[in-house]
Design a protein around this motif. Sequence first.
Motif, PDB file in Angstrom:
ATOM      1  N   ARG A  34       1.711   6.668  -6.959  1.00  0.00           N
ATOM      2  CA  ARG A  34       0.627   7.564  -7.373  1.00  0.00           C
ATOM      3  C   ARG A  34       1.001   9.024  -7.123  1.00  0.00           C
TER       4      ARG A  34
ATOM      5  N   ARG B 124       0.992   4.139  -2.907  1.00  0.00           N
ATOM      6  CA  ARG B 124       0.799   5.566  -2.590  1.00  0.00           C
ATOM      7  C   ARG B 124       1.954   6.409  -3.123  1.00  0.00           C
ATOM      8  N   GLN B 125       3.173   5.914  -2.907  1.00  0.00           N
ATOM      9  CA  GLN B 125       4.354   6.628  -3.402  1.00  0.00           C
ATOM     10  C   GLN B 125       4.289   6.794  -4.921  1.00  0.00           C
TER      11      GLN B 125
ATOM     12  N   TRP C  90       0.837  -1.207   0.000  1.00  0.00           N
ATOM     13  CA  TRP C  90       0.000   0.000   0.000  1.00  0.00           C
ATOM     14  C   TRP C  90       0.869   1.253   0.000  1.00  0.00           C
ATOM     15  N   ASP C  91       1.945   1.240   0.778  1.00  0.00           N
ATOM     16  CA  ASP C  91       2.852   2.378   0.823  1.00  0.00           C
ATOM     17  C   ASP C  91       3.503   2.616  -0.543  1.00  0.00           C
TER      18      ASP C  91
ATOM     19  N   GLY D 276      -3.314   5.884   6.520  1.00  0.00           N
ATOM     20  CA  GLY D 276      -3.368   6.886   5.449  1.00  0.00           C
ATOM     21  C   GLY D 276      -4.708   7.344   5.269  1.00  0.00           C
TER      22      GLY D 276
END
Length: 85
Positions: free
Chosen positions: A60, A57-58, A53-54, A85
């Motif tokens: 995106r 996010r990075q 997930w991290d 988040g």
Amino acid sequence: MNAVGRNDEILDTIGALVAEERALRNRSSRNLGLGDTEQERLRAVEVQLDQCWDLLRQRRAKSEFGENPDEAAVRPPGEVEGYQG
């Protein structure tokens, strides 16, 4: 592979990990607990999910701000554990 394709790959990994996590949790509730090996695997899956997930996010965020999403990197568990988040 383009950024969207890589993101899709990460989402596929997340989907597989979520399915495994659910299976372990269901087994735990039906059998009143997990063995040591299964508990270790559940913990590993949770860590991998946080990392995926991290990373997504990075990627995106980098795309949104015109940066190269391929420069995003998996961060160590200590940096992403329990990230809200």
